[in-house]
Design a protein around this motif. Structure first.
Motif, PDB file in Angstrom:
ATOM      1  N   ASP A 100       1.035  -1.220   0.075  1.00  0.00           N
ATOM      2  CA  ASP A 100       0.011   0.105   0.255  1.00  0.00           C
ATOM      3  C   ASP A 100       1.021   1.197  -0.120  1.00  0.00           C
ATOM      4  OD1 ASP A 100      -2.731  -1.364   0.187  1.00  0.00           O
ATOM      5  OD2 ASP A 100      -2.161  -1.942   2.158  1.00  0.00           O
ATOM      6  N   ALA A 101       0.582   2.555  -0.519  1.00  0.00           N
ATOM      7  CA  ALA A 101       1.219   3.698  -0.672  1.00  0.00           C
ATOM      8  C   ALA A 101       0.934   3.576   0.948  1.00  0.00           C
ATOM      9  CB  ALA A 101       0.042   4.181  -1.229  1.00  0.00           C
ATOM     10  N   GLY A 102       2.610   3.935   1.008  1.00  0.00           N
ATOM     11  CA  GLY A 102       2.471   4.218   2.840  1.00  0.00           C
ATOM     12  C   GLY A 102       2.692   3.596   3.546  1.00  0.00           C
ATOM     13  N   GLY A 103       2.383   2.334   2.745  1.00  0.00           N
ATOM     14  CA  GLY A 103       1.932   1.242   4.268  1.00  0.00           C
ATOM     15  C   GLY A 103       3.085   0.500   4.678  1.00  0.00           C
ATOM     16  N   GLU A 104       3.054  -0.238   4.975  1.00  0.00           N
ATOM     17  CA  GLU A 104       3.999  -1.494   5.372  1.00  0.00           C
ATOM     18  C   GLU A 104       5.188  -1.724   4.651  1.00  0.00           C
ATOM     19  OE1 GLU A 104       5.339  -1.958   8.288  1.00  0.00           O
ATOM     20  OE2 GLU A 104       4.314  -0.641   9.408  1.00  0.00           O
ATOM     21  N   PRO A 105       6.101  -1.975   4.746  1.00  0.00           N
ATOM     22  CA  PRO A 105       7.224  -2.890   3.226  1.00  0.00           C
ATOM     23  C   PRO A 105       6.681  -4.583   3.626  1.00  0.00           C
ATOM     24  CG  PRO A 105       8.664  -1.563   5.340  1.00  0.00           C
ATOM     25  CD  PRO A 105       7.353  -1.501   5.862  1.00  0.00           C
ATOM     26  N   HIS A 151       6.627   1.281 -10.131  1.00  0.00           N
ATOM     27  CA  HIS A 151       5.421   1.985  -9.486  1.00  0.00           C
ATOM     28  C   HIS A 151       3.957   0.344  -9.389  1.00  0.00           C
ATOM     29  CE1 HIS A 151       5.686   6.206 -10.401  1.00  0.00           C
ATOM     30  NE2 HIS A 151       6.186   5.781 -11.637  1.00  0.00           N
ATOM     31  N   GLY A 152       3.306   0.150  -8.516  1.00  0.00           N
ATOM     32  CA  GLY A 152       2.446  -0.419  -8.251  1.00  0.00           C
ATOM     33  C   GLY A 152       3.090  -2.309  -8.249  1.00  0.00           C
ATOM     34  N   ASP A 153       2.147  -2.992  -8.672  1.00  0.00           N
ATOM     35  CA  ASP A 153       2.157  -4.090  -8.284  1.00  0.00           C
ATOM     36  C   ASP A 153       2.731  -4.797  -9.020  1.00  0.00           C
ATOM     37  OD1 ASP A 153       0.967  -4.695  -6.148  1.00  0.00           O
ATOM     38  OD2 ASP A 153      -1.272  -4.332  -7.669  1.00  0.00           O
ATOM     39  N   ASP A 154       4.186  -6.627  -8.966  1.00  0.00           N
ATOM     40  CA  ASP A 154       4.770  -7.032  -9.604  1.00  0.00           C
ATOM     41  C   ASP A 154       4.119  -7.787 -10.537  1.00  0.00           C
ATOM     42  OD1 ASP A 154       6.679  -6.121  -7.838  1.00  0.00           O
ATOM     43  OD2 ASP A 154       6.930  -7.897  -6.913  1.00  0.00           O
ATOM     44  N   THR A 155       4.818  -8.342 -11.417  1.00  0.00           N
ATOM     45  CA  THR A 155       4.056  -9.502 -12.753  1.00  0.00           C
ATOM     46  C   THR A 155       5.142 -10.512 -12.793  1.00  0.00           C
ATOM     47  OG1 THR A 155       2.971  -9.986 -14.458  1.00  0.00           O
ATOM     48  CG2 THR A 155       5.094  -7.886 -14.181  1.00  0.00           C
ATOM     49  N   THR A 156       4.859 -11.095 -13.764  1.00  0.00           N
ATOM     50  CA  THR A 156       5.897 -12.173 -14.096  1.00  0.00           C
ATOM     51  C   THR A 156       6.317 -11.773 -15.603  1.00  0.00           C
ATOM     52  OG1 THR A 156       4.257 -13.946 -14.264  1.00  0.00           O
ATOM     53  CG2 THR A 156       4.925 -13.868 -12.324  1.00  0.00           C
ATOM     54  N   LEU A 178       8.892  -0.923  -0.873  1.00  0.00           N
ATOM     55  CA  LEU A 178       7.997  -0.121   0.071  1.00  0.00           C
ATOM     56  C   LEU A 178       7.555   0.494  -1.005  1.00  0.00           C
ATOM     57  CD1 LEU A 178      10.310   2.182   2.201  1.00  0.00           C
ATOM     58  CD2 LEU A 178      11.150   0.328   1.007  1.00  0.00           C
ATOM     59  N   SER A 179       6.549   1.215  -0.435  1.00  0.00           N
ATOM     60  CA  SER A 179       6.120   2.432  -1.943  1.00  0.00           C
ATOM     61  C   SER A 179       5.772   4.355  -1.129  1.00  0.00           C
ATOM     62  CB  SER A 179       4.665   2.399  -2.304  1.00  0.00           C
ATOM     63  OG  SER A 179       4.033   3.101  -2.455  1.00  0.00           O
ATOM     64  N   VAL A 180       6.457   4.534  -1.440  1.00  0.00           N
ATOM     65  CA  VAL A 180       6.603   5.797  -0.953  1.00  0.00           C
ATOM     66  C   VAL A 180       6.293   7.163  -1.965  1.00  0.00           C
ATOM     67  CG1 VAL A 180       8.960   5.562   0.098  1.00  0.00           C
ATOM     68  CG2 VAL A 180       9.786   6.290  -1.877  1.00  0.00           C
ATOM     69  N   GLY A 181       5.618   8.368  -1.984  1.00  0.00           N
ATOM     70  CA  GLY A 181       5.884   9.431  -1.780  1.00  0.00           C
ATOM     71  C   GLY A 181       4.654   9.656  -2.983  1.00  0.00           C
ATOM     72  N   PRO A 182       4.121  11.047  -3.085  1.00  0.00           N
ATOM     73  CA  PRO A 182       2.682  11.015  -3.531  1.00  0.00           C
ATOM     74  C   PRO A 182       1.871  10.312  -4.984  1.00  0.00           C
ATOM     75  CG  PRO A 182       3.870  13.039  -3.983  1.00  0.00           C
ATOM     76  CD  PRO A 182       4.549  11.850  -3.548  1.00  0.00           C
ATOM     77  N   MET A 183       3.843   9.659  -5.628  1.00  0.00           N
ATOM     78  CA  MET A 183       2.706   8.630  -7.297  1.00  0.00           C
ATOM     79  C   MET A 183       3.280   7.256  -6.716  1.00  0.00           C
ATOM     80  SD  MET A 183       4.446  11.191 -10.009  1.00  0.00           S
ATOM     81  CE  MET A 183       4.041  10.328 -11.204  1.00  0.00           C
TER      82      MET A 183
END
Length: 218
Positions: free
Chosen positions: A8-13, A197-202, A27-32
């Motif tokens: 989550d943006a700003g959430g737990e690593p 940005h965002g989720d991983d994939t394969t 981890l997600s950081v910043g407004p983008m």
């Protein structure tokens, strides 16, 4: 519905094991909603994209950091670079064609360039540098070949659902050519993609759509 390795943006690593000697903390950081990736191995550590929120990045790294790799020149990927570099004394690396833009934008010195065939060392582990021209002239990915499979840190060059944004048809063709030749032709379907940005994939999830991406032009 959250995707692969969602944070989550700003959430737990989120921490994953890549091998017996290398982990990655995402981890997600910043407004983008930028992803930053910390890869420690033994007493050494590597950060991919000091994107934003220097205090949070420094808390995760414990102010101990050997190398920072910036995946490309866009400002949302280096907003915290100067502060994190000053606090840790880390070596700074990026794609060779983007060195000047990042150095002048982020106001950092001693930034050195990387390109195809170069390696980034963290402890006893090595990550291969792959140049992917198109999103920016000096965009790079880092490839780690662990015993349980390959992991690609792709910046903004490859996401779930397609390549990163490009400014022209020439740039788009360049990025698609590089992705097809340097990534999809080399690595197997189990390869995990860790984007900027965002989720991983394969690669297996994305491979069936290569022709679709070409046809739509983005």
């Amino acid at each position: 519905m959250p995707g692969l390795n969602h944070v989550d943006a700003g959430g737990e690593p989120l921490t994953l094991s890549l091998s017996a000697t290398l982990t990655v903390t995402k981890l997600s950081v910043g407004p983008m909603d930028n992803n930053a990736y910390l890869l420690p191995s033994g007493d050494a550590s590597l950060l991919v994209d000091a994107a934003a929120d220097a205090p949070r990045l420094l808390a995760v790294t414990g102010n101990q950091l050997d190398t920072i790799v910036t995946t490309h020149r866009h400002g949302d990927h280096w907003q915290a670079l100067s502060e994190v570099a000053e606090a840790t004394g880390a070596v700074l690396r990026c794609g060779r064609p983007d060195v000047h833009a990042i150095a002048t934008g982020a106001w950092v010195e001693n930034l050195s360039g990387l390109w195809d065939g170069d390696q980034v060392v963290v402890g006893n582990e090595r990550l291969e540098v792959i140049g992917l021209v198109g999103h920016t002239p000096g965009s790079i990915a880092l490839a780690y070949g662990g015993p349980d499979g390959t992991h690609l840190f792709t910046g903004d060059s490859l996401f779930p659902g397609g390549p990163g944004k490009t400014a022209s048809s020439v740039d788009f063709s360049s990025l698609m050519d590089d992705l097809e030749q340097k990534v999809f032709a080399r690595f197997d379907d189990d390869t995990v993609v860790h984007p900027g940005h965002g989720d991983d994939t394969t690669l297996g999830a994305e491979r069936p759509h290569l022709a679709e991406w070409r046809a739509r032009g983005w």
